[in-house]
Motif scaffolding. Structure first.
Motif, PDB file in Angstrom:
ATOM      1  N   ILE A  34      -6.780  -5.190  -3.379  1.00 36.01           N
ATOM      2  CA  ILE A  34      -6.705  -3.740  -3.485  1.00 36.01           C
ATOM      3  C   ILE A  34      -6.777  -3.191  -2.072  1.00 36.01           C
ATOM      4  O   ILE A  34      -7.776  -3.362  -1.381  1.00 36.01           O
ATOM      5  CB  ILE A  34      -7.854  -3.178  -4.336  1.00 36.01           C
ATOM      6  CG1 ILE A  34      -7.742  -3.679  -5.777  1.00 36.01           C
ATOM      7  CG2 ILE A  34      -7.848  -1.652  -4.307  1.00 36.01           C
ATOM      8  CD1 ILE A  34      -8.907  -3.281  -6.648  1.00 36.01           C
ATOM      9  N   GLY A  35      -5.686  -2.582  -1.612  1.00 34.23           N
ATOM     10  CA  GLY A  35      -5.736  -1.937  -0.311  1.00 34.23           C
ATOM     11  C   GLY A  35      -5.084  -2.691   0.827  1.00 34.23           C
ATOM     12  O   GLY A  35      -5.408  -2.441   1.987  1.00 34.23           O
ATOM     13  N   ASP A  36      -4.149  -3.634   0.542  1.00 32.75           N
ATOM     14  CA  ASP A  36      -3.336  -4.166   1.633  1.00 32.75           C
ATOM     15  C   ASP A  36      -2.607  -2.999   2.311  1.00 32.75           C
ATOM     16  O   ASP A  36      -2.204  -2.034   1.657  1.00 32.75           O
ATOM     17  CB  ASP A  36      -2.301  -5.160   1.110  1.00 32.75           C
ATOM     18  CG  ASP A  36      -2.920  -6.492   0.667  1.00 32.75           C
ATOM     19  OD1 ASP A  36      -4.030  -6.803   1.125  1.00 32.75           O
ATOM     20  OD2 ASP A  36      -2.284  -7.199  -0.131  1.00 32.75           O
ATOM     21  N   PHE A  37      -2.433  -3.091   3.617  1.00 33.29           N
ATOM     22  CA  PHE A  37      -1.825  -2.004   4.395  1.00 33.29           C
ATOM     23  C   PHE A  37      -0.355  -2.321   4.608  1.00 33.29           C
ATOM     24  O   PHE A  37       0.000  -3.168   5.432  1.00 33.29           O
ATOM     25  CB  PHE A  37      -2.561  -1.842   5.716  1.00 33.29           C
ATOM     26  CG  PHE A  37      -2.084  -0.697   6.576  1.00 33.29           C
ATOM     27  CD1 PHE A  37      -1.502   0.430   6.026  1.00 33.29           C
ATOM     28  CD2 PHE A  37      -2.235  -0.748   7.955  1.00 33.29           C
ATOM     29  CE1 PHE A  37      -1.075   1.481   6.813  1.00 33.29           C
ATOM     30  CE2 PHE A  37      -1.811   0.294   8.762  1.00 33.29           C
ATOM     31  CZ  PHE A  37      -1.228   1.406   8.189  1.00 33.29           C
ATOM     32  N   PHE A  38       0.512  -1.654   3.833  1.00 30.36           N
ATOM     33  CA  PHE A  38       1.953  -1.827   3.941  1.00 30.36           C
ATOM     34  C   PHE A  38       2.585  -0.631   4.651  1.00 30.36           C
ATOM     35  O   PHE A  38       2.064   0.488   4.599  1.00 30.36           O
ATOM     36  CB  PHE A  38       2.594  -1.918   2.550  1.00 30.36           C
ATOM     37  CG  PHE A  38       2.422  -3.237   1.851  1.00 30.36           C
ATOM     38  CD1 PHE A  38       3.290  -4.290   2.085  1.00 30.36           C
ATOM     39  CD2 PHE A  38       1.391  -3.419   0.939  1.00 30.36           C
ATOM     40  CE1 PHE A  38       3.138  -5.499   1.431  1.00 30.36           C
ATOM     41  CE2 PHE A  38       1.227  -4.622   0.276  1.00 30.36           C
ATOM     42  CZ  PHE A  38       2.105  -5.665   0.521  1.00 30.36           C
ATOM     43  N   ARG A  39       3.719  -0.870   5.271  1.00 27.88           N
ATOM     44  CA  ARG A  39       4.620   0.193   5.704  1.00 27.88           C
ATOM     45  C   ARG A  39       5.992  -0.100   5.122  1.00 27.88           C
ATOM     46  O   ARG A  39       6.399  -1.258   5.027  1.00 27.88           O
ATOM     47  CB  ARG A  39       4.715   0.265   7.230  1.00 27.88           C
ATOM     48  CG  ARG A  39       3.600   1.066   7.869  1.00 27.88           C
ATOM     49  CD  ARG A  39       3.569   0.910   9.376  1.00 27.88           C
ATOM     50  NE  ARG A  39       4.839   1.181  10.021  1.00 27.88           N
ATOM     51  CZ  ARG A  39       5.071   0.973  11.325  1.00 27.88           C
ATOM     52  NH1 ARG A  39       4.094   0.507  12.096  1.00 27.88           N
ATOM     53  NH2 ARG A  39       6.234   1.248  11.854  1.00 27.88           N
ATOM     54  N   ALA A  40       6.687   0.956   4.717  1.00 27.37           N
ATOM     55  CA  ALA A  40       8.015   0.792   4.123  1.00 27.37           C
ATOM     56  C   ALA A  40       8.992   1.724   4.813  1.00 27.37           C
ATOM     57  O   ALA A  40       8.647   2.869   5.143  1.00 27.37           O
ATOM     58  CB  ALA A  40       7.966   1.096   2.628  1.00 27.37           C
ATOM     59  N   SER A  41      10.199   1.244   5.027  1.00 23.75           N
ATOM     60  CA  SER A  41      11.225   2.100   5.630  1.00 23.75           C
ATOM     61  C   SER A  41      12.599   1.705   5.113  1.00 23.75           C
ATOM     62  O   SER A  41      12.807   0.598   4.608  1.00 23.75           O
ATOM     63  CB  SER A  41      11.183   2.020   7.165  1.00 23.75           C
ATOM     64  OG  SER A  41      11.347   0.684   7.605  1.00 23.75           O
ATOM     65  N   ASP A  60      -0.344   2.006  -4.183  1.00 23.80           N
ATOM     66  CA  ASP A  60      -1.083   0.793  -4.510  1.00 23.80           C
ATOM     67  C   ASP A  60      -1.557   0.889  -5.960  1.00 23.80           C
ATOM     68  O   ASP A  60      -2.345   1.770  -6.315  1.00 23.80           O
ATOM     69  CB  ASP A  60      -2.281   0.665  -3.556  1.00 23.80           C
ATOM     70  CG  ASP A  60      -3.070  -0.626  -3.766  1.00 23.80           C
ATOM     71  OD1 ASP A  60      -2.806  -1.341  -4.746  1.00 23.80           O
ATOM     72  OD2 ASP A  60      -3.970  -0.896  -2.937  1.00 23.80           O
ATOM     73  N   HIS A  61      -1.076  -0.014  -6.804  1.00 28.07           N
ATOM     74  CA  HIS A  61      -1.472  -0.003  -8.215  1.00 28.07           C
ATOM     75  C   HIS A  61      -2.778  -0.767  -8.462  1.00 28.07           C
ATOM     76  O   HIS A  61      -3.213  -0.902  -9.605  1.00 28.07           O
ATOM     77  CB  HIS A  61      -0.353  -0.577  -9.076  1.00 28.07           C
ATOM     78  CG  HIS A  61       0.914   0.216  -9.007  1.00 28.07           C
ATOM     79  ND1 HIS A  61       1.036   1.477  -9.554  1.00 28.07           N
ATOM     80  CD2 HIS A  61       2.111  -0.054  -8.417  1.00 28.07           C
ATOM     81  CE1 HIS A  61       2.258   1.941  -9.325  1.00 28.07           C
ATOM     82  NE2 HIS A  61       2.924   1.041  -8.633  1.00 28.07           N
TER      83      HIS A  61
END
Length: 457
Positions: A34-41, A60-61
């Protein structure tokens, strides 16, 4: 990761696209972090040139799956990029390290020059760190939300000016969690993370730039507030400007006084405005370029640009203490008016401290802005956000910057100011590496967005 809808569906500009992300281990098992730090582009690359790009919104589900939502803002071939910046376990290491060393991950000093001797005293936000019984100089200012103490040097008054500087960073590391692999080039770097890619084709559709408003104070900033098209930033907040000549900048800023205050990312604004406008710098006695004060003028067009560094903490080369002032106090000294522009950013030098240290400082800045707008409602106040960066994740990395940026947005929510979203403008681009000091073309477009509110279309 995969498309949330059928891969064969035809997508057009104006549509929304969702990507489902599953966090899995090397055995292909779902990892219920719970709470991995992703970036999306979403991006379109152009060989040897700046391309097109926009950010996606990550949800984050809390079961090992995430959803990334994108607005489709230009036609053609695009690539979806998902970046795992930090695992939850790595974030836990960062937060555990800050709890263990809440005020001494970075330590500072005040240096006095007495004859041929240098006398150093330790400084920090809490005198308990000094761990001795010597007298303490209290440089705190609750009005400015600032707490700052230095050991008192023998036979030297606390009121004596000295030089502020950094002593050291604590030698901490996160072990294997920070040797992060990039799948695009298999190079281990500090700030890359895991990258995953997926290519799509979009058709022409609704113009996302149609019916935009004029740029005025107080506009809400949506989660996706703009996009790059062939390297040019297009705001979804309002009609933003782009200048093709120096004359355009001069016409916009004629008669204006810009007061820039904060850290070195704000100093970049001063540097590029001075360069673009070919302004003449007035040297301030005993000032150094890195911290200022800096002053540049265009006397023909009556344009003045000032830069002041925020007060400690400040990780810098030695600079005179009398040149470092708390931002709330600087704002209180400004009369304001329709030709005054106040620009503020503060974040990078607070990352190693408990969030409450930053929160108190920024709450005092907000109160000072409210006082300014009460006595001079036509003053334009601009807040520049943090930007993406690489660095020691335990002391000054991207997660810590992101946390402070979230606090800043919370504090300034609902106040009649302009937000320059440097975080999104640096996240959406893909032709430069993340860096504490963004590249020139990004800074210029931050400044063009600023000018969109000074001289709206």
């Amino acid at each position: 990761f995969s498309l949330a809808s059928e891969a064969s569906k035809q997508h057009s500009v104006g549509d929304t696209l969702q990507i489902v992300i599953s966090a899995k281990d090397t055995r292909n098992n779902i990892v219920t972090n719970i709470g991995d730090f992703f970036r999306a582009s979403i991006l379109t690359k152009v060989k040897s040139k700046a391309g097109s790009g926009a950010v996606g919104i990550i949800k984050d589900h809390q079961n090992g799956t995430y959803t990334a939502t994108f607005r489709l803002l230009w036609e053609g071939d695009v690539t979806i990029k998902i970046q795992l910046v930090l695992l939850r376990q790595a974030i836990d290491v960062i937060e555990r390290t800050k709890r263990k060393y809440p005020i001494d991950l970075v330590t500072y000093r005040k240096r006095y020059i007495v004859g041929n001797d240098e006398i150093d005293t330790e400084c920090n936000v809490d005198p308990a760190i000094f761990n001795n019984t010597s007298a303490v100089c209290n440089y705190s200012d609750p009005h400015a939300g600032a707490w700052w103490y230095c050991e008192k040097a023998a036979n030297i008054s606390c009121n004596t000016s000295g030089h502020h500087g950094e002593i050291r960073h604590r030698d901490v590391n996160g072990g294997k969690l920070y040797g992060r692999l990039s799948r695009t080039n298999t190079t281990r770097t500090m700030g890359t993370g895991y990258h995953m890619w997926h290519s799509l084709l979009f058709n022409i559709g609704r113009d996302p730039l149609a019916n935009r408003r004029r740029c005025v104070r107080g506009l809400a900033t949506p989660q996706i507030s703009g996009f790059y098209r062939n390297g040019v930033w297009n705001s979804l907040v309002c009609k933003n400007r782009h200048f093709s000549s120096q004359a355009g900048w001069q016409q916009c800023l004629k008669g204006k006084t810009l007061n820039l205050m904060g850290d070195s990312t704000m100093r970049q604004w001063w540097e590029h405005l001075s360069r673009i406008l070919e302004m003449k710098e007035t040297l301030i006695p005993d000032a150094i370029h890195k911290t200022g004060p800096l002053l540049a003028r265009d006397t023909v067009n009556n344009i003045t640009v000032n830069f002041r560094s925020h007060g400690p903490p400040r990780r810098i080369a030695f600079t005179w203490t009398f040149h470092l002032k708390y931002v709330a106090n600087i704002i209180d000294e400004i009369d304001g008016g329709p030709n005054d522009v106040i620009c503020i950013t503060m974040w990078a030098h607070f990352a190693s401290y408990p969030e409450e240290v930053y929160r108190k400082r920024m709450e005092a800045v907000r109160a000072a802005i409210e006082r300014l707008l009460h006595r001079s409602p036509k003053t334009l106040v601009v807040i520049k956000s943090a930007n993406t960066r690489k660095g020691n994740e335990l002391i000054s990395g991207e997660w810590l910057a992101y946390k402070l940026d979230s606090i800043m947005r919370e504090i300034f929510h609902g106040i009649n100011v302009v937000l320059v979203d440097a975080w999104e403008m640096t996240s959406a681009q893909h032709w430069h590496e993340d860096a504490i000091h963004p590249a020139e073309d990004i800074i210029v477009q931050e400044l063009e967005f600023l000018c969109s509110f000074i001289c709206p279309l």
